[in-house]
Design an enzyme around this catalytic site. Structure first.
Site, PDB file in Angstrom:
ATOM      1  N   GLU A  86       8.343  84.140  22.706  1.00 39.66           N
ATOM      2  CA  GLU A  86       7.873  83.889  24.067  1.00 39.66           C
ATOM      3  C   GLU A  86       9.014  84.103  25.055  1.00 39.66           C
ATOM      4  O   GLU A  86      10.164  83.724  24.781  1.00 39.66           O
ATOM      5  CB  GLU A  86       7.357  82.447  24.136  1.00 39.66           C
ATOM      6  CG  GLU A  86       6.092  82.270  24.913  1.00 39.66           C
ATOM      7  CD  GLU A  86       4.883  83.008  24.333  1.00 39.66           C
ATOM      8  OE1 GLU A  86       4.664  84.172  24.745  1.00 39.66           O
ATOM      9  OE2 GLU A  86       4.168  82.432  23.514  1.00 39.66           O
TER      10      GLU A  86
ATOM     11  N   GLY B   4      -3.817  81.330  29.446  1.00 40.07           N
ATOM     12  CA  GLY B   4      -2.668  81.949  28.772  1.00 40.07           C
ATOM     13  C   GLY B   4      -3.090  82.960  27.717  1.00 40.07           C
ATOM     14  O   GLY B   4      -2.323  83.304  26.832  1.00 40.07           O
ATOM     15  N   LEU B   5      -4.320  83.450  27.803  1.00 43.33           N
ATOM     16  CA  LEU B   5      -4.801  84.429  26.822  1.00 43.33           C
ATOM     17  C   LEU B   5      -4.847  85.836  27.408  1.00 43.33           C
ATOM     18  O   LEU B   5      -5.448  86.745  26.836  1.00 43.33           O
ATOM     19  CB  LEU B   5      -6.196  84.037  26.320  1.00 43.33           C
ATOM     20  CG  LEU B   5      -6.272  82.662  25.666  1.00 43.33           C
ATOM     21  CD1 LEU B   5      -7.659  82.407  25.119  1.00 43.33           C
ATOM     22  CD2 LEU B   5      -5.266  82.580  24.545  1.00 43.33           C
ATOM     23  N   SER B   6      -4.256  85.989  28.572  1.00 46.15           N
ATOM     24  CA  SER B   6      -4.099  87.313  29.186  1.00 46.15           C
ATOM     25  C   SER B   6      -5.415  87.981  29.546  1.00 46.15           C
ATOM     26  O   SER B   6      -5.650  89.141  29.197  1.00 46.15           O
ATOM     27  CB  SER B   6      -3.298  88.234  28.281  1.00 46.15           C
ATOM     28  OG  SER B   6      -2.045  87.716  28.114  1.00 46.15           O
TER      29      SER B   6
ATOM     30  N   ASP C  29       1.670  91.430  26.950  1.00 45.87           N
ATOM     31  CA  ASP C  29       0.216  91.200  27.032  1.00 45.87           C
ATOM     32  C   ASP C  29      -0.556  92.515  27.033  1.00 45.87           C
ATOM     33  O   ASP C  29      -1.554  92.676  26.327  1.00 45.87           O
ATOM     34  CB  ASP C  29      -0.131  90.422  28.305  1.00 45.87           C
ATOM     35  CG  ASP C  29       0.639  89.128  28.414  1.00 45.87           C
ATOM     36  OD1 ASP C  29       1.243  88.716  27.407  1.00 45.87           O
ATOM     37  OD2 ASP C  29       0.639  88.531  29.503  1.00 45.87           O
TER      38      ASP C  29
HETATM   39  C1  GLA Z   1       3.204  86.139  30.232  1.00 45.17           C
HETATM   40  C2  GLA Z   1       3.721  87.525  30.569  1.00 45.17           C
HETATM   41  C3  GLA Z   1       4.315  88.200  29.337  1.00 45.17           C
HETATM   42  C4  GLA Z   1       5.334  87.301  28.653  1.00 45.17           C
HETATM   43  C5  GLA Z   1       4.764  85.902  28.453  1.00 45.17           C
HETATM   44  C6  GLA Z   1       5.783  84.946  27.913  1.00 45.17           C
HETATM   45  O1  GLA Z   1       2.115  86.183  29.365  1.00 45.17           O
HETATM   46  O2  GLA Z   1       2.691  88.314  31.099  1.00 45.17           O
HETATM   47  O3  GLA Z   1       4.896  89.425  29.698  1.00 45.17           O
HETATM   48  O4  GLA Z   1       6.539  87.273  29.362  1.00 45.17           O
HETATM   49  O5  GLA Z   1       4.243  85.365  29.645  1.00 45.17           O
HETATM   50  O6  GLA Z   1       6.151  85.293  26.626  1.00 45.17           O
END
Ligand code: GLA
Length: 376
Positions: A31, A120-122, A169
């Site tokens: 991370e 946090g799942l993009s 992501d």
């Molecule tokens: C977000 C960002 C990623 C990464 C994570 C942390 O999801 O979009 O690029 O930096 O945080 O690992």
């Protein structure tokens, strides 16, 4: 979802388009390493954004979001940028393709998704990669390399959405494959697939429902800290940094920057350790490293919050193999590597204990590692 999207497309535009999908992602470990040229270890999941898209022969893009129940129309020139934040992702993708010499013409689209927002799942990467993949197929004969599609998504975040994110992501969302995690080296962008089908374990996400939005969060500040330390060390990034080097400049940097860099240096090695352990089927070590990451993200990187620290403690008490806050932080989910026969007990306990303490139930997502961007 597919049927609903087709139905709404027919209502809004008549006829039908071509269906595309892309996925949200998890990250097992690694991370805040991507923008430090370290390693990440993500995979795409079985939660998707799906879009029905059809060229419309004009120079206008017309898009309807089913989930937000909003219609937006924009042109393809820079000054046509829409103000709706969800539409800026799509606009950004169009612009980034055009900037790279690719073709985008007017199109109609209807989309929906089940990637939870702000967890946090993009979900944003899934949206970007779904459209980037589709526009490559519809207007560019798939000539844009898949990895480039991920970079297009990342530039969209930088240039149109105010998040100075790394590549993880979008990479995961575009390149993901069923049953495989991917270790990406963010320095040279080389990657390797690792089978991930543990027989006795599951991945369970526990969503604190503390809203997470990276724009205007201290995410960009974390990145600046790392860049300052790298500069002080005379390095292009923290990739080459060691604990010894960091100790050598301790009095030249702030305590805060010191802690941020300490986390990143440790995390870089943890990704490699987890990959080795995984190959040996040593899930206990994988889990231990996940707890170490949580600790670092909470104490040194300071991107956790009380709710997520609480969920991490509950996991530990229940004997969950590995647990940690996942993604950018400041809310969202924990990712838990849990023995199958412990799953129900853990989930029940987490819901109950969390509800008692914070007055609302967390959401639970069992995730399966799945395919990334694709045509359906
Ligand atoms: C977000 C960002 C990623 C990464 C994570 C942390 O999801 O979009 O690029 O930096 O945080 O690992």
């Amino acid at each position: 979802m597919e049927k609903e999207i087709k139905k709404v497309f027919e209502e809004k535009f008549g006829g039908e388009g071509t269906l595309y999908a892309s996925a949200g992602r998890i990250n097992l470990i690694g991370e805040h390493t991507d923008y430090n040229e370290g390693y990440v270890f993500p995979g795409a999941i079985d939660k998707v954004i799906m879009a029905d898209i059809r060229p419309n022969g004009t120079d206008k893009v017309r898009v309807f979001s089913i989930d937000i129940n909003e219609y937006v129309e924009f042109g393809l020139n820079e000054e046509d940028a829409p103000s709706e934040s969800w539409a800026r992702y799509i606009f950004g993708v169009c612009r980034e393709i055009i900037k790279r010499g690719g073709v985008v013409k007017g199109f109609d689209a209807v989309f929906a998704g089940n990637v939870p927002l702000g967890a946090g799942l993009s979900s944003s990467a899934a949206l970007e990669s779904c459209f980037a993949f589709a526009l490559n197929d519809l207007f560019n004969d798939n000539k844009i390399e898949k990895f480039e599609l991920a970079l297009i998504g990342q530039s969209t975040e930088h240039n149109y959405c105010g998040v100075n994110c790394g590549i993880m992501d979008q990479f995961a969302s575009v390149m993901g494959q069923k049953g495989k995690l991917m270790r990406l080296d963010c320095r040279d962008l080389q990657y390797e697939y690792f089978p991930f089908n543990p027989e006795d374990y599951e991945l369970v996400l526990v969503d604190s429902r503390v809203k997470h939005e990276l724009k205007d969060s201290p995410y960009n500040k974390r990145r600046e800290s790392c860049e300052r330390v790298a500069k002080e060390l005379g390095l292009p990034s923290l990739r080459e940094a060691t604990f010894e080097m960091l100790d050598g400049i301790k009095d030249k940097i702030s305590e805060e920057d010191y802690k941020r860099a300490r986390f990143v240096i440790g995390e870089k090695q943890r990704v490699l350790d987890v990959c080795d352990a995984l190959v040996k089927g040593d899930y206990e070590t994988v889990g231990e490293k996940m707890y170490e990451t949580h600790n670092g993200l909470s104490k040194d990187y300071e991107v956790s919050c009380v709710e997520l620290d609480f969920l991490n403690d509950v996991a530990k008490e229940c004997g969950v193999t590995g647990s940690r806050i996942m993604g950018g932080g400041f809310g969202g989910c924990t990712i838990n590597l849990v023995k199958k026969d412990l799953r129900d007990q853990f989930v029940e306990k987490a819901i109950k204990a969390f509800n008692e303490k914070y007055g609302h139930e967390p959401k639970i997502y069992d995730v399966i590692i799945s395919d990334g961007a694709r045509k359906l």
